[in-house]
Scaffold this motif. Structure first.
Motif, PDB file in Angstrom:
ATOM      1  N   ILE A  28       1.041  -1.230   0.046  1.00 52.81           N
ATOM      2  CA  ILE A  28       0.032  -0.052  -0.139  1.00 52.81           C
ATOM      3  C   ILE A  28       0.844   1.203   0.023  1.00 52.81           C
ATOM      4  O   ILE A  28       2.031   1.290   0.479  1.00 52.81           O
ATOM      5  CB  ILE A  28      -0.851   0.108   1.074  1.00 52.81           C
ATOM      6  CG1 ILE A  28      -0.229   0.124   2.484  1.00 52.81           C
ATOM      7  CG2 ILE A  28      -1.858  -1.109   1.006  1.00 52.81           C
ATOM      8  CD1 ILE A  28      -1.153   0.144   3.726  1.00 52.81           C
ATOM      9  N   ASN A  29       0.491   2.271  -0.566  1.00 51.61           N
ATOM     10  CA  ASN A  29       0.877   3.837  -0.524  1.00 51.61           C
ATOM     11  C   ASN A  29      -0.121   4.585  -0.391  1.00 51.61           C
ATOM     12  O   ASN A  29      -1.341   4.473  -0.452  1.00 51.61           O
ATOM     13  CB  ASN A  29       1.466   3.726  -1.979  1.00 51.61           C
ATOM     14  CG  ASN A  29       2.706   3.043  -2.316  1.00 51.61           C
ATOM     15  OD1 ASN A  29       3.712   2.986  -1.771  1.00 51.61           O
ATOM     16  ND2 ASN A  29       2.301   2.116  -3.190  1.00 51.61           N
ATOM     17  N   GLY A  30       0.239   5.751   0.361  1.00 55.76           N
ATOM     18  CA  GLY A  30      -0.566   6.756   0.546  1.00 55.76           C
ATOM     19  C   GLY A  30       0.000   7.793   1.277  1.00 55.76           C
ATOM     20  O   GLY A  30       1.001   7.930   1.948  1.00 55.76           O
ATOM     21  N   THR A  31      -0.861   9.147   1.644  1.00 56.81           N
ATOM     22  CA  THR A  31      -0.378  10.207   2.193  1.00 56.81           C
ATOM     23  C   THR A  31       0.025   9.806   3.660  1.00 56.81           C
ATOM     24  O   THR A  31      -0.633   9.156   4.560  1.00 56.81           O
ATOM     25  CB  THR A  31      -1.374  11.363   2.463  1.00 56.81           C
ATOM     26  OG1 THR A  31      -1.697  11.693   1.007  1.00 56.81           O
ATOM     27  CG2 THR A  31      -0.863  12.511   3.084  1.00 56.81           C
ATOM     28  N   GLY A  32       1.229   9.739   4.146  1.00 64.52           N
ATOM     29  CA  GLY A  32       1.934   9.549   5.402  1.00 64.52           C
ATOM     30  C   GLY A  32       2.029   8.040   5.523  1.00 64.52           C
ATOM     31  O   GLY A  32       2.899   7.853   6.517  1.00 64.52           O
ATOM     32  N   ILE A  33       2.047   7.153   4.529  1.00 64.23           N
ATOM     33  CA  ILE A  33       2.376   5.778   4.708  1.00 64.23           C
ATOM     34  C   ILE A  33       3.665   5.723   3.745  1.00 64.23           C
ATOM     35  O   ILE A  33       3.555   6.176   2.713  1.00 64.23           O
ATOM     36  CB  ILE A  33       1.191   5.127   3.939  1.00 64.23           C
ATOM     37  CG1 ILE A  33       0.030   5.227   4.659  1.00 64.23           C
ATOM     38  CG2 ILE A  33       1.852   3.530   3.867  1.00 64.23           C
ATOM     39  CD1 ILE A  33      -1.211   4.333   4.014  1.00 64.23           C
ATOM     40  N   PRO A  34       4.625   5.195   4.352  1.00 63.86           N
ATOM     41  CA  PRO A  34       6.028   5.053   3.687  1.00 63.86           C
ATOM     42  C   PRO A  34       5.722   4.366   2.232  1.00 63.86           C
ATOM     43  O   PRO A  34       4.820   3.421   2.348  1.00 63.86           O
ATOM     44  CB  PRO A  34       6.800   4.275   4.609  1.00 63.86           C
ATOM     45  CG  PRO A  34       6.245   4.702   5.896  1.00 63.86           C
ATOM     46  CD  PRO A  34       4.978   4.697   5.864  1.00 63.86           C
ATOM     47  N   THR A  35       6.654   4.604   1.377  1.00 62.49           N
ATOM     48  CA  THR A  35       6.094   4.169   0.070  1.00 62.49           C
ATOM     49  C   THR A  35       6.546   2.363   0.008  1.00 62.49           C
ATOM     50  O   THR A  35       7.503   1.934   0.771  1.00 62.49           O
ATOM     51  CB  THR A  35       7.414   4.780  -1.010  1.00 62.49           C
ATOM     52  OG1 THR A  35       7.003   6.177  -1.149  1.00 62.49           O
ATOM     53  CG2 THR A  35       7.050   4.056  -2.391  1.00 62.49           C
ATOM     54  N   ASN A  36       5.708   1.928  -0.892  1.00 58.82           N
ATOM     55  CA  ASN A  36       5.543   0.302  -0.642  1.00 58.82           C
ATOM     56  C   ASN A  36       5.522  -0.318   0.467  1.00 58.82           C
ATOM     57  O   ASN A  36       6.265  -1.406   0.678  1.00 58.82           O
ATOM     58  CB  ASN A  36       6.845  -0.227  -1.567  1.00 58.82           C
ATOM     59  CG  ASN A  36       6.648   0.543  -2.884  1.00 58.82           C
ATOM     60  OD1 ASN A  36       5.595   0.436  -3.498  1.00 58.82           O
ATOM     61  ND2 ASN A  36       7.778   0.876  -3.702  1.00 58.82           N
ATOM     62  N   SER A  37       4.830   0.157   1.448  1.00 61.28           N
ATOM     63  CA  SER A  37       4.778  -0.522   2.620  1.00 61.28           C
ATOM     64  C   SER A  37       3.656  -1.927   2.413  1.00 61.28           C
ATOM     65  O   SER A  37       2.664  -1.860   1.778  1.00 61.28           O
ATOM     66  CB  SER A  37       3.581   0.209   3.804  1.00 61.28           C
ATOM     67  OG  SER A  37       4.640   1.226   3.964  1.00 61.28           O
ATOM     68  N   GLU A  38       4.135  -3.038   3.184  1.00 63.99           N
ATOM     69  CA  GLU A  38       3.387  -4.280   3.118  1.00 63.99           C
ATOM     70  C   GLU A  38       2.504  -4.449   4.312  1.00 63.99           C
ATOM     71  O   GLU A  38       2.872  -4.069   5.514  1.00 63.99           O
ATOM     72  CB  GLU A  38       4.441  -5.218   3.123  1.00 63.99           C
ATOM     73  CG  GLU A  38       3.794  -6.551   3.099  1.00 63.99           C
ATOM     74  CD  GLU A  38       4.734  -7.954   2.849  1.00 63.99           C
ATOM     75  OE1 GLU A  38       4.444  -9.078   2.916  1.00 63.99           O
ATOM     76  OE2 GLU A  38       6.036  -7.614   2.979  1.00 63.99           O
ATOM     77  N   VAL A  39       1.343  -4.920   3.906  1.00 63.29           N
ATOM     78  CA  VAL A  39       0.328  -5.321   5.197  1.00 63.29           C
ATOM     79  C   VAL A  39       0.740  -6.515   5.911  1.00 63.29           C
ATOM     80  O   VAL A  39       0.975  -7.632   5.039  1.00 63.29           O
ATOM     81  CB  VAL A  39      -0.993  -5.445   4.527  1.00 63.29           C
ATOM     82  CG1 VAL A  39      -2.103  -5.939   5.741  1.00 63.29           C
ATOM     83  CG2 VAL A  39      -1.478  -4.251   3.815  1.00 63.29           C
ATOM     84  N   LEU A  40       0.986  -6.318   7.264  1.00 64.71           N
ATOM     85  CA  LEU A  40       1.422  -7.552   7.895  1.00 64.71           C
ATOM     86  C   LEU A  40       0.262  -8.221   8.533  1.00 64.71           C
ATOM     87  O   LEU A  40       0.302  -9.457   8.633  1.00 64.71           O
ATOM     88  CB  LEU A  40       2.537  -7.119   8.772  1.00 64.71           C
ATOM     89  CG  LEU A  40       3.864  -6.581   8.408  1.00 64.71           C
ATOM     90  CD1 LEU A  40       4.674  -6.250   9.607  1.00 64.71           C
ATOM     91  CD2 LEU A  40       4.624  -7.488   7.292  1.00 64.71           C
ATOM     92  N   ILE A  52      -4.867  -2.200  10.941  1.00 64.75           N
ATOM     93  CA  ILE A  52      -4.023  -2.707   9.823  1.00 64.75           C
ATOM     94  C   ILE A  52      -2.560  -2.380  10.176  1.00 64.75           C
ATOM     95  O   ILE A  52      -2.170  -1.155  10.294  1.00 64.75           O
ATOM     96  CB  ILE A  52      -4.334  -2.244   8.607  1.00 64.75           C
ATOM     97  CG1 ILE A  52      -5.924  -2.560   8.079  1.00 64.75           C
ATOM     98  CG2 ILE A  52      -3.522  -2.615   7.319  1.00 64.75           C
ATOM     99  CD1 ILE A  52      -6.543  -1.670   7.030  1.00 64.75           C
ATOM    100  N   THR A  53      -1.742  -3.418  10.320  1.00 61.10           N
ATOM    101  CA  THR A  53      -0.332  -3.296  10.665  1.00 61.10           C
ATOM    102  C   THR A  53       0.485  -3.354   9.194  1.00 61.10           C
ATOM    103  O   THR A  53       0.201  -4.274   8.649  1.00 61.10           O
ATOM    104  CB  THR A  53       0.240  -4.444  11.704  1.00 61.10           C
ATOM    105  OG1 THR A  53      -0.706  -4.237  12.856  1.00 61.10           O
ATOM    106  CG2 THR A  53       1.520  -3.976  12.072  1.00 61.10           C
ATOM    107  N   ILE A  54       1.459  -2.147   9.153  1.00 56.79           N
ATOM    108  CA  ILE A  54       2.316  -2.296   7.798  1.00 56.79           C
ATOM    109  C   ILE A  54       3.936  -2.491   8.556  1.00 56.79           C
ATOM    110  O   ILE A  54       4.115  -2.365   9.467  1.00 56.79           O
ATOM    111  CB  ILE A  54       2.176  -0.938   7.302  1.00 56.79           C
ATOM    112  CG1 ILE A  54       2.347   0.247   7.977  1.00 56.79           C
ATOM    113  CG2 ILE A  54       0.752  -0.822   6.508  1.00 56.79           C
ATOM    114  CD1 ILE A  54       2.389   1.625   7.197  1.00 56.79           C
TER     115      ILE A  54
END
Length: 86
Positions: A28-40, A52-54
Protein backbone atom coordinates in the motif's frame (compact mmCIF):
# COMPACT_ATOMS: atom_id res chain seq x y z
CA UNK A 1 -3.89 21.99 29.51
CA UNK A 2 -0.63 20.62 28.12
CA UNK A 3 -0.16 19.12 24.68
CA UNK A 4 1.45 15.72 24.27
CA UNK A 5 2.67 14.22 21.03
CA UNK A 6 1.25 10.83 20.09
CA UNK A 7 3.55 7.89 19.50
CA UNK A 8 4.08 7.13 15.83
CA UNK A 9 3.20 3.52 15.06
CA UNK A 10 3.00 1.24 12.08
CA UNK A 11 -0.70 0.61 12.71
CA UNK A 12 -3.53 2.16 10.72
CA UNK A 13 -7.18 2.25 11.80
CA UNK A 14 -9.52 1.58 8.90
CA UNK A 15 -13.18 1.02 8.12
CA UNK A 16 -14.58 -2.40 7.25
CA UNK A 17 -14.70 -1.57 3.54
CA UNK A 18 -10.97 -0.74 3.51
CA UNK A 19 -10.00 -3.77 5.61
CA UNK A 20 -12.07 -6.09 3.41
CA UNK A 21 -10.32 -4.78 0.28
CA UNK A 22 -6.85 -5.58 1.69
CA UNK A 23 -5.00 -8.85 2.28
CA UNK A 24 -1.87 -9.67 4.24
CA UNK A 25 1.05 -9.22 1.84
CA UNK A 26 -0.56 -6.38 -0.14
CA UNK A 27 1.61 -3.34 -0.87
CA UNK A 28 0.00 0.00 0.00
CA UNK A 29 0.96 3.64 -0.55
CA UNK A 30 -0.66 6.86 0.54
CA UNK A 31 -0.29 10.16 2.32
CA UNK A 32 1.83 9.58 5.44
CA UNK A 33 2.37 5.90 4.56
CA UNK A 34 5.96 5.00 3.61
CA UNK A 35 6.31 4.00 -0.06
CA UNK A 36 5.63 0.33 -0.80
CA UNK A 37 4.55 -0.60 2.72
CA UNK A 38 3.48 -4.22 3.12
CA UNK A 39 0.36 -5.22 5.07
CA UNK A 40 1.50 -7.55 7.88
CA UNK A 41 -1.80 -8.11 9.68
CA UNK A 42 -5.46 -7.09 9.65
CA UNK A 43 -7.40 -7.37 12.92
CA UNK A 44 -10.91 -6.36 13.91
CA UNK A 45 -11.01 -3.94 16.86
CA UNK A 46 -14.72 -3.13 17.38
CA UNK A 47 -17.43 -0.81 16.15
CA UNK A 48 -16.61 -1.43 12.49
CA UNK A 49 -12.95 -0.43 12.90
CA UNK A 50 -10.00 -2.55 11.87
CA UNK A 51 -6.32 -2.35 12.80
CA UNK A 52 -3.97 -2.73 9.82
CA UNK A 53 -0.29 -3.21 10.65
CA UNK A 54 2.31 -2.35 8.00
CA UNK A 55 6.00 -3.25 7.85
CA UNK A 56 7.34 0.31 7.99
CA UNK A 57 6.99 3.00 10.64
CA UNK A 58 6.06 6.35 9.12
CA UNK A 59 8.46 9.28 9.37
CA UNK A 60 7.11 11.56 12.10
CA UNK A 61 7.22 14.73 9.96
CA UNK A 62 5.20 13.03 7.20
CA UNK A 63 2.46 11.97 9.60
CA UNK A 64 2.19 15.43 11.18
CA UNK A 65 2.23 17.08 7.75
CA UNK A 66 -0.94 15.23 6.77
CA UNK A 67 -2.91 16.90 9.57
CA UNK A 68 -5.76 15.55 11.61
CA UNK A 69 -6.95 12.08 10.55
CA UNK A 70 -10.27 12.23 12.34
CA UNK A 71 -12.63 12.01 10.66
CA UNK A 72 -11.07 9.57 8.24
CA UNK A 73 -9.07 10.85 5.28
CA UNK A 74 -8.62 9.26 1.86
CA UNK A 75 -5.17 7.86 1.02
CA UNK A 76 -3.93 7.32 -2.51
CA UNK A 77 -2.81 3.96 -3.85
CA UNK A 78 -4.16 0.77 -5.35
CA UNK A 79 -7.16 0.86 -3.03
CA UNK A 80 -8.44 4.24 -1.93
CA UNK A 81 -10.30 3.64 1.32
CA UNK A 82 -10.46 5.85 4.38
CA UNK A 83 -7.90 5.31 7.16
CA UNK A 84 -6.45 7.02 10.20
CA UNK A 85 -3.29 6.43 12.21
CA UNK A 86 -3.66 4.17 15.23
Amino acid sequence: MSHSNPTISSTLIASSSTANALSVGDIINGTGIPTNSEVLSINYISGGQWEITINQTPIEAEVYATGNHNPYTDPSGAYSGKVSWG
